[in-house]
Write a protein that holds these residues in place. Structure first.
Motif, PDB file in Angstrom:
ATOM      1  N   ARG A  21      83.985  78.564  -5.529  1.00 26.82           N
ATOM      2  CA  ARG A  21      82.866  78.453  -4.576  1.00 26.82           C
ATOM      3  C   ARG A  21      82.910  79.590  -3.576  1.00 26.82           C
ATOM      4  NH1 ARG A  21      84.575  72.349  -3.884  1.00 26.82           N
ATOM      5  NH2 ARG A  21      83.390  71.449  -5.597  1.00 26.82           N
ATOM      6  N   TRP A  47      88.477  75.216  -7.821  1.00 32.53           N
ATOM      7  CA  TRP A  47      87.081  75.006  -7.437  1.00 32.53           C
ATOM      8  C   TRP A  47      86.780  75.638  -6.086  1.00 32.53           C
ATOM      9  CZ3 TRP A  47      82.805  74.092  -9.833  1.00 32.53           C
ATOM     10  CH2 TRP A  47      82.832  73.451 -11.071  1.00 32.53           C
ATOM     11  N   SER A  48      87.704  75.443  -5.142  1.00 27.33           N
ATOM     12  CA  SER A  48      87.475  76.023  -3.817  1.00 27.33           C
ATOM     13  C   SER A  48      87.344  77.537  -3.915  1.00 27.33           C
ATOM     14  CB  SER A  48      88.630  75.673  -2.871  1.00 27.33           C
ATOM     15  OG  SER A  48      88.505  74.333  -2.460  1.00 27.33           O
ATOM     16  N   THR A  63      85.886  67.367  -5.734  1.00 26.29           N
ATOM     17  CA  THR A  63      86.809  68.490  -5.941  1.00 26.29           C
ATOM     18  C   THR A  63      86.874  69.350  -4.684  1.00 26.29           C
ATOM     19  OG1 THR A  63      85.014  69.805  -6.855  1.00 26.29           O
ATOM     20  CG2 THR A  63      86.501  68.748  -8.438  1.00 26.29           C
ATOM     21  N   GLY A  64      87.890  70.192  -4.656  1.00 24.78           N
ATOM     22  CA  GLY A  64      88.031  71.144  -3.555  1.00 24.78           C
ATOM     23  C   GLY A  64      89.156  70.747  -2.617  1.00 24.78           C
ATOM     24  N   HIS A  83      91.587  71.544  -7.837  1.00 25.03           N
ATOM     25  CA  HIS A  83      90.955  71.577  -6.513  1.00 25.03           C
ATOM     26  C   HIS A  83      90.958  73.004  -5.926  1.00 25.03           C
ATOM     27  CE1 HIS A  83      90.402  67.300  -6.239  1.00 25.03           C
ATOM     28  NE2 HIS A  83      91.664  67.097  -6.594  1.00 25.03           N
ATOM     29  N   PHE A 120      77.558  73.026  -6.036  1.00 28.82           N
ATOM     30  CA  PHE A 120      78.036  74.390  -5.972  1.00 28.82           C
ATOM     31  C   PHE A 120      77.108  75.250  -5.109  1.00 28.82           C
ATOM     32  CE2 PHE A 120      79.167  78.503  -7.767  1.00 28.82           C
ATOM     33  CZ  PHE A 120      80.539  78.366  -7.859  1.00 28.82           C
ATOM     34  N   GLU A 179      83.012  72.036   2.632  1.00 31.47           N
ATOM     35  CA  GLU A 179      83.595  70.995   1.771  1.00 31.47           C
ATOM     36  C   GLU A 179      83.820  69.710   2.546  1.00 31.47           C
ATOM     37  OE1 GLU A 179      85.923  73.360  -1.782  1.00 31.47           O
ATOM     38  OE2 GLU A 179      87.083  72.657  -0.068  1.00 31.47           O
TER      39      GLU A 179
END
Lengths: 244, 246, 284
Positions: B58, B54-55, B199-200, B51, B114, B190
Motif C-alpha cells: 500500500r 500488505w502495508s 490486513t496491515g 501484514h 487498497f 490503516e
C-alpha cells in the motif's frame, strides 16, 4: 484565478449531476452544513467542538515544548546527557505518532488523557531535535568572539548559544504545532465524542459528505490560523531573524 | 548500541520491578516472542509477513504515485511560469489539510480498500516531493542557467541537462520527507480504516488494542518503526550518493 | 633593516629587565595539529620567537596556510601552543579575555543584538558599571561613524559598517592587546582603504599593541611598524622588516594611502615584501 476555476468546476460537476452529492457535496450543501455546524451538531455547539480539539492540542503541545526544548538544549551542552538520551530518541522517533493512538487508548482509555499523550509524543520530537541541532550548530566564531570578550561558560550558554539558536528552536516549535494539530485530528478520527476529527468521522458514518467537507475546511482553516499567529509572534520575538 | 540496550533494560526493569501486567506493558522479551510466534501463525488475514507485506505494498503504491506526479509537476512549476501561476494557488489551498484528514473521504470514494489507503499516502507524500523539485529549479544557481543559454541551449535542454541534475540533491531530500510522511499516513490510514481491512500492521495494532493485548500492539509498533527506519536509511544512502555526484 | 629576533628560547625571561606591561613575547612557540583519521600530524608553526614592543603595530603576512591565524588565536588565548609560551607583559596567555580583544575576519557580530548591544556585550560580561558603559559607547559610536544606527541589527548593515561595530566592540574594552585576523578581507577594495585609514585614527587614541594578520602586502606596508614575513607550512619567521626605518619620522599610515602609494620608497618596500612571499607560494 486558479482557485475560482476550481470552485466553478466544483459547482458545475456537482450541480449538473455528473457526480452524486453523496460522493462530492455541492457548494450550496457545504454552506448549509456549515450553518448546521455553527448552530450545533451532534449535541454539541461549535464552541464545544473547538474547545475539545484545542484544549487537548495545547496541553499536549505545551508539555512537549516545556520538556523537549530544555532537554534538547541540555543534551547539546552536556555530553553525558546526549549519550543517555540520544538512543531513546532514535528508538522512538521512527514510530509514527498515529501508531501510538491505539496504545494510548489501551493505557489511558478513550478520554482526553490518551489523546494528550499522543499529541505530546508527536510534538516533542521536533521540539527536542531542533533545540539540539540549534545549540550544536552555533557558529564556532560566535563562541570564540564571546570568549575573547570574557564570557563565562554560563554566559556562553544563556547569552550566546540560546539566542543564536532561537530562530531554529522557534521553527521546531512551529513544526511541532502543525504536527500536534494533525495528530489530534487523527486521534479524533479514531475515537472521540467531540472535536473536528469527530465531526468528519460522524459525517462519514451518517453518509453526510457535506458535513465531512465542512469539517475538513475547518481543520485546514484552524491549522492555517495557528501557523499564521505563530509566525506573527515569531517575528515579534526574533526581530533579527530572516523571516520568509 | 550500548545506549539502546540501557533503555531496553530500563524498560525491562520497570516491568519486573512493579510487576506490570503484560496486557498493559509487556517485557521486551514477551514482545519479541510474540512477534516470532506471529511469523508462523495467523491473526486476521495472515502471518506477520502477510501484514507487513500488505502495508509495504500500500505504501509503495501511494509513494510511487506521488513520486511519478510530484517531481515532474514540481520541475514544471519551477521552470514554466504559466504552470507555476496556475498550480501554486491550488497547492496553497490544499496543503493546510493534514493528510490523515483525507482518510474518511478516501473511504467514501474508494471504500476500505487498497485504493483509499493509496490515496491517503499519496496526499501525504506528494507535497514535499513537489515543493522540493520546485525549489530545486527555483534556487538553482542562475549563473549555470545563463552559462547554458550562452552556449546555445534551448529551454527544454536547459530543463533536462542543467535544471534536473542541479536540483537532484533537493529532489532526493524531498523523496526522504515524502517517504516519512507517507509511512506515517499509511499507519494512520490503516488505523482509521478500522479492523475491517483484516490486513496491515495498523490492523495488528488495532487488534491488540481491542483485545487488550499490549504485547501485539507494541510488537506491531516496533515492526512499523523498524521498517520506517530502514526505508529512511535507504533514501539517506541515496541522498549521500546524490550529494557525492555533485 | 632586519630587526633582532628576540627571545631565542633558551634564554630565561628576565622580568626585571624592561618588560613593558603591554608588550608581547613569543617564546619558541610551536603548534602541532593531530592528523585526522590516521593522517600524519601537521606542524603548523615551527619555533616562532618574537618580541613585540608596547604600542607597536605588528603585521604578519605570509602565504595561505602559513599559520598566521594560528599565531593570532594563540595570542588571544583561543588556542594553546603545543610547545612554547606566549606572554602579554608578564602574564602567560592561557585563556581568552577582554584584555586581548580580537577582531575577526567574518565580523562575528551577534545577530540577535543591535549595534549598541553588540558593543556593550563585552562591557556587561566584565561587569563594567552602567554609567561607564554609557560613557564609553557614547565615545565610540561617533568615532566609528555609526551614530544613528544604534538600534540596527547586524544584517541591516553593510560589511564595512559591521566591521566598524566589531572594532568598536573590541576597543570599548580598552584592551592592552588588539588582535586583528584579516579584518578587512571581506570588504571591497574601496571600503578597505577607508577602513585602514580609520583604523589608524581610532587606534592612535589609546595605542594598544596591535598584531594584525593579512594577505595584503600593501595593507602590511601601509599600517605596520614592523612586518613579519612567514614561510609556508610549517610556519617559520622568514624575515622581520622594520618599516619605520624606511617610512621615517612621519609614518606612512599617518597620511592618506593614495598619497603614500606614490612614494618610491613605499613601492620598493612593497616589491621587496611581495618578493619574499612569492618565493613561498606553491601552486598545488
Amino acid at each position: 484565478m486558479a482557485i475560482l476555476a476550481v470552485l466553478a468546476a466544483w459547482w458545475l460537476v456537482t450541480t449538473v449531476g455528473m457526480v452524486s452529492p453523496f460522493i462530492l457535496p455541492p457548494p450550496a450543501a457545504v454552506l448549509e452544513a456549515a450553518q448546521r455546524l455553527a448552530d450545533g451538531y451532534l449535541g454539541a455547539s461549535l464552541a464545544t467542538h473547538l474547545e475539545a480539539s484545542l484544549s487537548v492540542v495545547l496541553s499536549g503541545y505545551i508539555a512537549a515544548a516545556l520538556i523537549g526544548v530544555p532537554l534538547g538544549i541540555l543534551m547539546a551542552w552536556i555530553r553525558p546527557l546526549a549519550i543517555l538520551f540520544e538512543p531513546l530518541v532514535c528508538l522512538l522517533r521512527p514510530i509514527p505518532p498515529p501508531a501510538w493512538i491505539p496504545l494510548a487508548i489501551l493505557w489511558f482509555g478513550i478520554g482526553l488523557t490518551g489523546k494528550t499523550f499522543v499529541v505530546f509524543i508527536s510534538a516533542i520530537t521536533p521540539c527536542l531535535i531542533n533545540a539540539y541541532v540549534a545549540i550544536k550548530e552555533v557558529p564556532p566564531y560566535l563562541i570564540s568572539a564571546a570568549r575573547s570578550l570574557g564570557a563565562s561558560n554560563a554566559a556562553l550558554l544563556f547569552q550566546v548559544a540560546i539566542p543564536s539558536g532561537l530562530p531554529m528552536i522557534a521553527s521546531g516549535l512551529r513544526i511541532a504545532l502543525g504536527t500536534a494539530w494533525a495528530t489530534i485530528v487523527a486521534a479524533e478520527l479514531v475515537v472521540a465524542t467531540a472535536g473536528f476529527g469527530f465531526i468528519i468521522m460522524s459525517g462519514y458514518r451518517n453518509f453526510e459528505s457535506a458535513i465531512m467537507a465542512v469539517g475538513m475546511i475547518a481543520v485546514a482553516l484552524i491549522g492555517f490560523l495557528m501557523n499564521l499567529i505563530f509566525r506573527k509572534i515569531e517575528k515579534h520575538v526574533i526581530p533579527w531573524g530572516e523571516h520568509e | 548500541m550500548l545506549g539502546v540496550s540501557i533503555w531496553i533494560f530500563a524498560w525491562w526493569g520497570i516491568v519486573a520491578a512493579f510487576e506490570v501486567s503484560p496486557d498493559f506493558l509487556p517485557t521486551p522479551w514477551q514482545v519479541a516472542k510474540n512477534l516470532i510466534w506471529l511469523t508462523s501463525n495467523s491473526i486476521g488475514g495472515g502471518t506477520l509477513w502477510v501484514h507487513a507485506g500488505w502495508s509495504l505494498l500500500r505504501f509503495l503504491s501511494g509513494f510511487l504515485l506521488a513520486t511519478a506526479l510530484g517531481i515532474p509537476l514540481g520541475l514544471l512549476m519551477g521552470h514554466v511560469r504559466l504552470a507555476r501561476n496556475l498550480l501554486n494557488p491550488l497547492f496553497e489551498l490544499f496543503r493546510n489539510i493534514p493528510p490523515i484528514a483525507w482518510a474518511p473521504f478516501a473511504l467514501l470514494w474508494f471504500g476500505a480498500s487498497f485504493g483509499s489507503q493509496t490515496f491517503v499516502i499519496f496526499t501525504a507524500a506528494f507535497p514535499p516531493m513537489l515543493i522540493n523539485a520546485y525549489q530545486g529549479i527555483r534556487l538553482m544557481d542562475k549563473g549555470l542557467m545563463n552559462a547554458a543559454r550562452m552556449l546555445g541551449a534551448g529551454p527544454v535542454t536547459i530543463l533536462f541537462r542543467v535544471g534536473l541534475p542541479a536540483s537532484i540533491p533537493l529532489v532526493v531530500a524531498g523523496l526522504r520527507i515524502g517517504l516519512a510522511n507517507g509511512w506515517l499516513a499509511l499507519v494512520g490510514a490503516e488505523i482509521i480504516a478500522g479492523p475491517g481491512a483484516l490486513t496491515g500492521l495498523g490492523f495488528l495494532i488495532l487488534v491488540g488494542q481491542e483485545n487488550l493485548r499490549a504485547t501485539l500492539t507494541i510488537g506491531a509498533m516496533a515492526v512499523i518503526g523498524v521498517i520506517g527506519a530502514s526505508l529512511d536509511y535507504v533514501v539517506r544512502r541515496l541522498e549521500y550518493l546524490a550529494a557525492r555526484c555533485k | 633593516m632586519v630587526a633582532a629576533i628576540g627571545g631565542s628560547g633558551s634564554r630565561p625571561m628576565d622580568f626585571n629587565q624592561s618588560v613593558a606591561s603591554n608588550s608581547v613575547r613569543y617564546e619558541d612557540v610551536s603548534m602541532l595539529f593531530p592528523g585526522n583519521r590516521g593522517a600524519p600530524p601537521t606542524l603548523a608553526i615551527d619555533r616562532f620567537s618574537l618580541d613585540v614592543a608596547e604600542s607597536e603595530f605588528l603585521v604578519i603576512v605570509g602565504p595561505s596556510g602559513c599559520g598566521k591565524s594560528t599565531i593570532l588565536a594563540m595570542s588571544g588565548g583561543l588556542a594553546t601552543p603545543t610547545t612554547g609560551k606566549v606572554f602579554l607583559g608578564r602574564e602567560l596567555i592561557t585563556q581568552p579575555g577582554p584584555n586581548k580583544a580580537i577582531v575577526f575576519q567574518n565580523f562575528s557580530l551577534f545577530p540577535w543584538k543591535t549595534v549598541v548591544d553588540n558593543i556593550e556585550f563585552g562591557l556587561r560580561l566584565n561587569h563594567v558599571a552602567a554609567e561607564e558603559r554609557r560613557h564609553r559607547i557614547d565615545y565610540y559610536l561617533p568615532v566609528i561613524g555609526l551614530k544613528g544606527f544604534e538600534k540596527h541589527y547586524p544584517r541591516q548593515l553593510s560589511g564595512g559598517m559591521q566591521q566598524r561595530v566589531a572594532i568598536a566592540r573590541a576597543l570599548v574594552l580598552r584592551p592592552r592587546l588588539l588582535l586583528m585576523d584579516e579584518p578587512f578581507a571581506a570588504l571591497d577594495a574601496q571600503n578597505r582603504t577607508v577602513m585602514q585609514e580609520e583604523l589608524v585614527r581610532v587606534w592612535s587614541e589609546h595605542k594598544p599593541t596591535v598584531i594584525f594578520v593579512t594577505h595584503s602586502v600593501e595593507e602590511a606596508v601601509f599600517l605596520a611598524d614592523r612586518i613579519v614575513v612567514m614561510t609556508r607550512r610549517p610556519g617559520r619567521i622568514k624575515e622581520v622588516i622594520d618599516v619605520r626605518e624606511t617610512a621615517g619620522a612621519q609614518h606612512w599610515r599617518a597620511r592618506p594611502l593614495d598619497q603614500v602609494m606614490r612614494h618610491n620608497d613605499f613601492q620598493d618596500l612593497r616589491a621587496r615584501v611581495w618578493g619574499l612571499i612569492r618565493d613561498e607560494i606553491v601552486i598545488e
